[in-house]
Design an enzyme around this catalytic site. Structure first.
Site, mmCIF file in Angstrom:
data_model
loop_
_atom_site.group_PDB
_atom_site.id
_atom_site.type_symbol
_atom_site.label_atom_id
_atom_site.label_comp_id
_atom_site.label_asym_id
_atom_site.label_seq_id
_atom_site.Cartn_x
_atom_site.Cartn_y
_atom_site.Cartn_z
ATOM 1 N N SER A 96 8.577 1.919 -3.399
ATOM 2 C CA SER A 96 9.653 0.947 -3.582
ATOM 3 C C SER A 96 10.656 0.961 -2.438
ATOM 4 O O SER A 96 11.363 -0.028 -2.228
ATOM 5 C CB SER A 96 10.374 1.198 -4.913
ATOM 6 O OG SER A 96 9.522 0.906 -5.999
ATOM 7 N N ASP A 148 18.844 3.586 -7.087
ATOM 8 C CA ASP A 148 17.406 3.809 -6.962
ATOM 9 C C ASP A 148 16.898 2.962 -5.797
ATOM 10 O O ASP A 148 17.612 2.111 -5.275
ATOM 11 C CB ASP A 148 16.710 3.440 -8.269
ATOM 12 C CG ASP A 148 15.386 4.164 -8.444
ATOM 13 O OD1 ASP A 148 14.355 3.549 -8.134
ATOM 14 O OD2 ASP A 148 15.381 5.326 -8.887
ATOM 15 N N THR A 150 14.829 0.325 -4.941
ATOM 16 C CA THR A 150 14.862 -1.132 -4.756
ATOM 17 C C THR A 150 16.276 -1.692 -4.667
ATOM 18 O O THR A 150 16.598 -2.393 -3.703
ATOM 19 C CB THR A 150 14.063 -1.846 -5.860
ATOM 20 O OG1 THR A 150 12.717 -1.350 -5.849
ATOM 21 C CG2 THR A 150 14.054 -3.343 -5.640
ATOM 22 N N ASP A 281 7.954 -0.794 -13.830
ATOM 23 C CA ASP A 281 7.240 0.185 -13.010
ATOM 24 C C ASP A 281 7.102 1.519 -13.729
ATOM 25 O O ASP A 281 6.036 2.143 -13.715
ATOM 26 C CB ASP A 281 7.981 0.358 -11.679
ATOM 27 C CG ASP A 281 7.333 1.389 -10.774
ATOM 28 O OD1 ASP A 281 6.215 1.134 -10.299
ATOM 29 O OD2 ASP A 281 7.949 2.450 -10.540
ATOM 30 N N HIS A 285 3.688 3.508 -14.645
ATOM 31 C CA HIS A 285 3.397 4.896 -14.275
ATOM 32 C C HIS A 285 2.923 5.681 -15.493
ATOM 33 O O HIS A 285 2.049 6.546 -15.388
ATOM 34 C CB HIS A 285 4.643 5.563 -13.692
ATOM 35 C CG HIS A 285 4.883 5.282 -12.244
ATOM 36 N ND1 HIS A 285 4.060 5.733 -11.236
ATOM 37 C CD2 HIS A 285 5.876 4.595 -11.618
ATOM 38 C CE1 HIS A 285 4.520 5.345 -10.057
ATOM 39 N NE2 HIS A 285 5.634 4.648 -10.259
ATOM 40 N N ASP A 324 7.720 -5.844 -6.048
ATOM 41 C CA ASP A 324 7.643 -5.051 -4.820
ATOM 42 C C ASP A 324 6.238 -4.486 -4.607
ATOM 43 O O ASP A 324 5.819 -4.227 -3.488
ATOM 44 C CB ASP A 324 8.681 -3.921 -4.825
ATOM 45 C CG ASP A 324 8.654 -3.093 -6.096
ATOM 46 O OD1 ASP A 324 7.871 -3.399 -7.019
ATOM 47 O OD2 ASP A 324 9.443 -2.130 -6.188
ATOM 48 N N HIS A 325 5.499 -4.328 -5.706
ATOM 49 C CA HIS A 325 4.131 -3.828 -5.668
ATOM 50 C C HIS A 325 3.578 -3.852 -7.088
ATOM 51 O O HIS A 325 4.329 -4.049 -8.049
ATOM 52 C CB HIS A 325 4.073 -2.387 -5.131
ATOM 53 C CG HIS A 325 5.015 -1.459 -5.848
ATOM 54 N ND1 HIS A 325 4.789 -1.016 -7.142
ATOM 55 C CD2 HIS A 325 6.208 -0.920 -5.483
ATOM 56 C CE1 HIS A 325 5.782 -0.246 -7.531
ATOM 57 N NE2 HIS A 325 6.670 -0.182 -6.550
ATOM 58 N N HIS A 448 1.143 3.588 -7.896
ATOM 59 C CA HIS A 448 1.079 2.240 -7.345
ATOM 60 C C HIS A 448 -0.319 1.908 -6.830
ATOM 61 O O HIS A 448 -1.113 2.803 -6.526
ATOM 62 C CB HIS A 448 2.063 2.086 -6.187
ATOM 63 C CG HIS A 448 3.480 2.372 -6.544
ATOM 64 N ND1 HIS A 448 4.471 2.492 -5.590
ATOM 65 C CD2 HIS A 448 4.086 2.574 -7.740
ATOM 66 C CE1 HIS A 448 5.624 2.746 -6.182
ATOM 67 N NE2 HIS A 448 5.418 2.810 -7.495
#
Length: 501
Positions: A96, A148, A150, A281, A285, A324-325, A448
């Site tokens: 990120s 964080d 981002t 996200d 995970h 972002d991914h 990711h």
């Protein structure tokens, strides 16, 4: 690097063929125009929504789980659709920090870097900084810690995303008019040691710079437009908001933070607001499909707030939604279920796997829950074992043994181990995975992936976001559409200046 780029080209070709149908729905852009095309007029109000870890499958799952007859995702109604690659400068699968930097500045950087070049000497000018230079206001909102990776990429500069205290120190002097969502995890006692030296409590520093710091819904609603504000709600040990599945009524939602941000930022000169659904996200995970779907839907409600604003000013507003991914390698379908998906089974999960793991930790600490009692809790929170509700939820003897083994492992686990990636709670992981498999959900990874991500746009200049391009082009298109100072002009600074408050 030459070998890396060659492999990247091959991989992109494979990805593009897999996404060919979606790309056909988008108008093509020629290579010369896709970074520089400008609309007839620059948008005055710009929204950038980032679903952290949110690939096509995450959004599709959330949409598939909605109740029959209810509206689909608002983001799926946007007329302009594109696909963006996400690799970092030094790695094909990004993080990120590098991805956030690409979206915030239009430049590639290395893994873990916050809006600085890979050489860690040059800071990269962010869209937020360009907007401020134009006299517009800026808002940064996220469901995770406000410093964080981002959100930090839009207002801070640091060589390492782990320097969370030094990143938080940049909030007071950032010029950002509105921070909303999570707490500053860099201000947590255990994280202050990450800084070069302690320079003060972040809340106190924000107040000294005339920020109104509020933590309750009523307080936020009473802040007057034009007042700089930092608003956060209940947060966990990492400064993040609750998952949508776990949120209590008194906690402020992402949609509320977005709506209040619009109210506070609205002014004739315009504003830029970045809103991140950061815990999508985290749920990926954890391979927790129900939590993913809940937070994507919650993220979409925040997008709906921007759309309401757009409808009042359609000729002045631009809204972009992307990620972002991708995270987790989520698939809607698995080998166990074949074609017989049952995504509605995820509706029996009442809390996130993370919240269930917290309950298990309490059981271990108090030594007061037996395995039969744990099974009852799994039935309540996951539906597993409730064959009367649905035969697909019945537990076989093998299922019970698997849960028993996980229970024994959880009870033997050290309570102090809080790493949600490398050492998740065994019982929560097994129960969550068991329900996911029954629903027809597949996961390939707890981290990711390099899958390209979707880009949706609505409003002034939205058409330039169609096509297939890199994530750096998203920032370039925003910069061109908004007639901001080009990102290619870097600000030369020493390595240490990015750590100053």
């Amino acid at each position: 690097m030459r070998h890396f780029l060659t492999n990247r080209t091959k991989r992109i070709a494979l990805f593009s063929s897999a996404l060919f149908v979606l790309i056909l729905l988008s108008a093509p852009l020629d290579a010369a125009s896709r970074r520089t095309t400008k609309p007839a007029g620059a948008p005055r109000y710009i929204f950038l929504f980032i679903g952290d870890g949110m690939g096509l499958a995450q959004a599709a799952l959330s949409d598939a789980m909605r109740e029959r007859g209810t509206p689909g995702l608002v983001m799926n109604t946007f007329p302009s659709i594109g696909i963006a690659t996400t690799h970092a400068e030094n790695r094909f699968i990004t993080d990120s920090g590098a991805a956030g930097t690409a979206l915030a500045t239009g430049s590639k950087t290395s893994i873990g870097t916050i809006s600085m070049a890979a050489n860690h000497n040059d800071t990269l000018r962010t869209i937020a900084e360009m907007v401020k230079a134009k006299g517009m206001k800026v808002g940064i909102v996220s469901t995770v810690g406000i410093n964080d990776a981002t959100p930090a990429c839009f207002y801070a500069h640091n060589a390492n995303r782990k320097n969370v205290y030094n990143i938080a120190l940049q909030m007071p002097s950032s010029g950002v008019d509105y921070f909303g969502g999570g707490y500053a995890n860099g201000n947590l006692p255990q994280n202050r040691k990450s800084g070069t030296s302690f320079r003060g409590d972040i809340v106190d520093l924000m107040k000294s710079r005339n920020y109104a710091v509020v933590t309750e819904r009523e307080q936020l609603g009473s802040v007057q437009p034009g007042t700089r504000c930092w608003a956060y709600t209940a947060y966990d040990e990492q400064g993040a908001m609750s998952y949508a599945l776990d949120r209590k009524q008194k906690e402020i939602s992402l949609a509320e933070f977005t709506r209040e941000g619009i109210r506070l930022l609205d002014n004739p000169r315009g504003f830029f607001m970045m809103v991140e659904g950061g815990k999508i996200d985290w749920a990926c995970h954890a391979n927790d499909a129900a939590a993913v779907a809940g937070d994507v839907r919650d993220f979409d409600r925040a997008i709906a707030e921007a759309v309401l604003f757009y409808r009042k000013r359609p000729h002045q507003t631009l809204i972009i939604v992307t990620a972002d991914h991708e995270c987790g390698g989520l698939t809607l379908g698995n080998a166990a279920r074949g074609y017989a998906s049952r995504f509605e089974l995820l509706g029996y999960q009442k809390i996130s796997g993370e919240r269930f793991a917290e309950k298990v930790a309490t059981w271990k600490k108090n030594r007061n829950i037996s395995f039969p009692m744990a099974l009852d809790s799994i039935k309540v929170y996951y539906g597993l074992g409730n064959a009367a509700a649905d035969s697909a939820l019945a537990l076989s003897s093998a299922d019970r043994q698997s849960l028993n083994d996980a229970y024994s492992s959880s009870m033997a686990r050290e309570v102090s181990d809080k790493n949600r990636y490398s050492a998740p709670d065994a019982l929560a992981t097994v129960a969550t995975g068991m329900l996911n498999r029954r629903a027809g959900i597949g996961w390939t990874s707890p981290v990711h992936t390099a899958l390209p991500v979707q880009v949706m746009a609505l409003g002034v200049g939205a058409s330039v976001f169609t096509g297939f391009y890199d994530n750096t082009d998203i920032a370039a298109k925003i910069i061109a559409a908004s007639q901001l100072k080009p990102f290619i002009e870097k600000q030369k600074r020493s390595k240490n200046i990015a750590n100053r408050p």
